[in-house]
Write an enzyme that holds these catalytic residues in place. Structure first.
Site, PDB file in Angstrom:
ATOM      1  N   PHE A 157     -14.276  -4.905   1.086  1.00  0.00           N
ATOM      2  CA  PHE A 157     -15.292  -4.241   0.275  1.00  0.00           C
ATOM      3  C   PHE A 157     -16.707  -4.497   0.809  1.00  0.00           C
ATOM      4  O   PHE A 157     -17.549  -5.088   0.112  1.00  0.00           O
ATOM      5  CB  PHE A 157     -15.206  -4.660  -1.200  1.00  0.00           C
ATOM      6  N   TYR A 182       0.860  -1.181   0.000  1.00  0.00           N
ATOM      7  CA  TYR A 182       0.000   0.000   0.000  1.00  0.00           C
ATOM      8  C   TYR A 182       0.897   1.231   0.000  1.00  0.00           C
ATOM      9  O   TYR A 182       1.634   1.476   0.948  1.00  0.00           O
ATOM     10  CB  TYR A 182      -0.895   0.044   1.234  1.00  0.00           C
ATOM     11  N   LEU A 220     -19.198  -2.684   1.033  1.00  0.00           N
ATOM     12  CA  LEU A 220     -20.249  -2.063   0.226  1.00  0.00           C
ATOM     13  C   LEU A 220     -19.918  -2.118  -1.260  1.00  0.00           C
ATOM     14  O   LEU A 220     -20.496  -1.371  -2.044  1.00  0.00           O
ATOM     15  CB  LEU A 220     -20.462  -0.597   0.644  1.00  0.00           C
ATOM     16  N   GLY A 221     -19.034  -2.967  -1.674  1.00  0.00           N
ATOM     17  CA  GLY A 221     -18.566  -2.963  -3.054  1.00  0.00           C
ATOM     18  C   GLY A 221     -19.486  -3.688  -4.010  1.00  0.00           C
ATOM     19  O   GLY A 221     -19.980  -4.776  -3.732  1.00  0.00           O
ATOM     20  N   GLY A 222     -19.742  -3.080  -5.177  1.00  0.00           N
ATOM     21  CA  GLY A 222     -20.411  -3.756  -6.281  1.00  0.00           C
ATOM     22  C   GLY A 222     -21.909  -3.921  -6.151  1.00  0.00           C
ATOM     23  O   GLY A 222     -22.493  -4.819  -6.756  1.00  0.00           O
ATOM     24  N   PHE A 223     -22.574  -3.058  -5.372  1.00  0.00           N
ATOM     25  CA  PHE A 223     -24.019  -3.168  -5.237  1.00  0.00           C
ATOM     26  C   PHE A 223     -24.720  -2.613  -6.478  1.00  0.00           C
ATOM     27  O   PHE A 223     -24.281  -1.634  -7.072  1.00  0.00           O
ATOM     28  CB  PHE A 223     -24.507  -2.376  -4.020  1.00  0.00           C
ATOM     29  N   THR A 224     -25.834  -3.232  -6.858  1.00  0.00           N
ATOM     30  CA  THR A 224     -26.673  -2.671  -7.908  1.00  0.00           C
ATOM     31  C   THR A 224     -27.484  -1.511  -7.317  1.00  0.00           C
ATOM     32  O   THR A 224     -27.640  -1.408  -6.090  1.00  0.00           O
ATOM     33  CB  THR A 224     -27.643  -3.723  -8.460  1.00  0.00           C
ATOM     34  N   PRO A 225     -28.044  -0.651  -8.165  1.00  0.00           N
ATOM     35  CA  PRO A 225     -28.879   0.441  -7.634  1.00  0.00           C
ATOM     36  C   PRO A 225     -30.025  -0.054  -6.759  1.00  0.00           C
ATOM     37  O   PRO A 225     -30.328   0.544  -5.717  1.00  0.00           O
ATOM     38  CB  PRO A 225     -29.381   1.139  -8.895  1.00  0.00           C
ATOM     39  N   LEU A 226     -30.680  -1.152  -7.166  1.00  0.00           N
ATOM     40  CA  LEU A 226     -31.803  -1.666  -6.391  1.00  0.00           C
ATOM     41  C   LEU A 226     -31.343  -2.218  -5.044  1.00  0.00           C
ATOM     42  O   LEU A 226     -31.995  -2.033  -4.011  1.00  0.00           O
ATOM     43  CB  LEU A 226     -32.548  -2.746  -7.182  1.00  0.00           C
TER      44      LEU A 226
END
Length: 291
Positions: A213, A63, A215-221
């Site tokens: 992650f 990092y 909260l990673g890769g959520f769809t809008p719904l």
């Protein structure tokens, strides 16, 4: 009892940590490359985390590279006796910030020594082998040779415990044939549930599972569903996502990252958020929600 104590505890090897920790990735610059935008803020968030009771920090010398570990050392050294710092090896950074596999004996040995030097430690509590057959997710391939190198460094008392990151079930089984594996670090959250069975299997073996992650890769719904539940509970979506993970399995350890003291406090408050059964079940169904 402080709020973070409500998260409970779990063991990594012979070290017991609180289940809500801190991930240091966001202390580096954009793309986890270069220095932070605000060095003073980076120091402040680390000090606030430990002052709030965090005793599990996740980091890596790739990092920055090197910069995040140097910031941890500046902020927290000499370290509290109960603080467990978990680091990763198996990758290096290109001049353009790219992520490059670094699995050779020389690269892994150098990486362990870099982590020791930059963190100011004589021995690393836990080293995860970051598996790099695919940068973006787990992919099959033998890890016996690189893990054997780390096991040699463990026998030299440079490393106490070993874990795996970005690993498949087959690789975990292979790894356990080489040495004891105390933790697995993979992507997992409300929407990405590929490791559901693996988490339960690891719990039965007393092996920590450390999702990244959250909260990673959520769809809008899916995001809308999470936001609606959070609004009903007077909480933030991140707090609800973290509280669900804490309730999902006892061996899950969380390492949400942030470069903001305010966001850190919000994240740590998730330890005190009790999800009603109906909210927990609604969140459980999020993985089945289509875009």
């Amino acid at each position: 009892m402080s709020t973070i104590d409500q998260s409970g505890t779990f063991t990594i090897g012979d070290r017991r940590v609180k289940r809500l920790g801190y991930g240091a990735m966001q202390l580096a610059g954009p793309g986890v490359f270069g220095p932070p935008r605000d060095h003073g803020a980076a120091l402040a968030v680390l000090r606030e985390a430990v002052a709030s009771g965090v005793n599990h920090i996740d980091t890596s010398d790739f990092y920055g590279p090197h910069l995040t570990n140097l910031i941890i050392r500046e902020a927290l050294h000499p370290y509290r006796d109960d603080l467990v710092i978990v680091t990763k090896v198996g990758a290096r950074r290109g001049a353009d910030g790219s992520w490059i596999p670094a699995f050779s004996r020389e690269e892994l040995t150098q990486a362990v020594h870099d982590n020791l030097r930059n963190l100011g430690l004589d021995v690393l509590d836990v080293v995860n082998l970051r598996i790099m057959f695919d940068v973006h997710g787990p992919a099959e391939g033998s890890i016996e040779e690189p893990l054997a190198v780390l096991a040699d460094l463990q026998r030299q008392s440079l490393v106490r415990h070993l874990g795996l990151s970005n690993a498949t079930s087959k690789q975990i089984a292979e790894g356990r044939g080489v040495t004891e594996i105390v933790c697995v670090q993979n992507q997992y959250n409300l929407a990405h549930r590929a490791d559901d069975t693996l988490i339960d299997e690891l719990a039965g073996k007393n092996i920590a599972y450390v999702p990244f992650f959250p909260l990673g890769g959520f769809t809008p719904l899916q995001s809308s569903t999470l936001s609606n539940v959070a609004a009903r509970l007077n909480a933030t979506p991140m707090q609800v996502a973290l509280a669900w993970l804490l309730g999902r399995a006892p061996n899950i350890l969380l390492i949400p990252g942030t470069s903001s003291v305010g966001h850190l406090r919000e994240n740590l408050a998730a330890a005190g958020l009790a999800l009603p059964e109906d909210a927990f079940e609604e969140l459980n169904r999020m993985a089945d929600i289509a875009a």
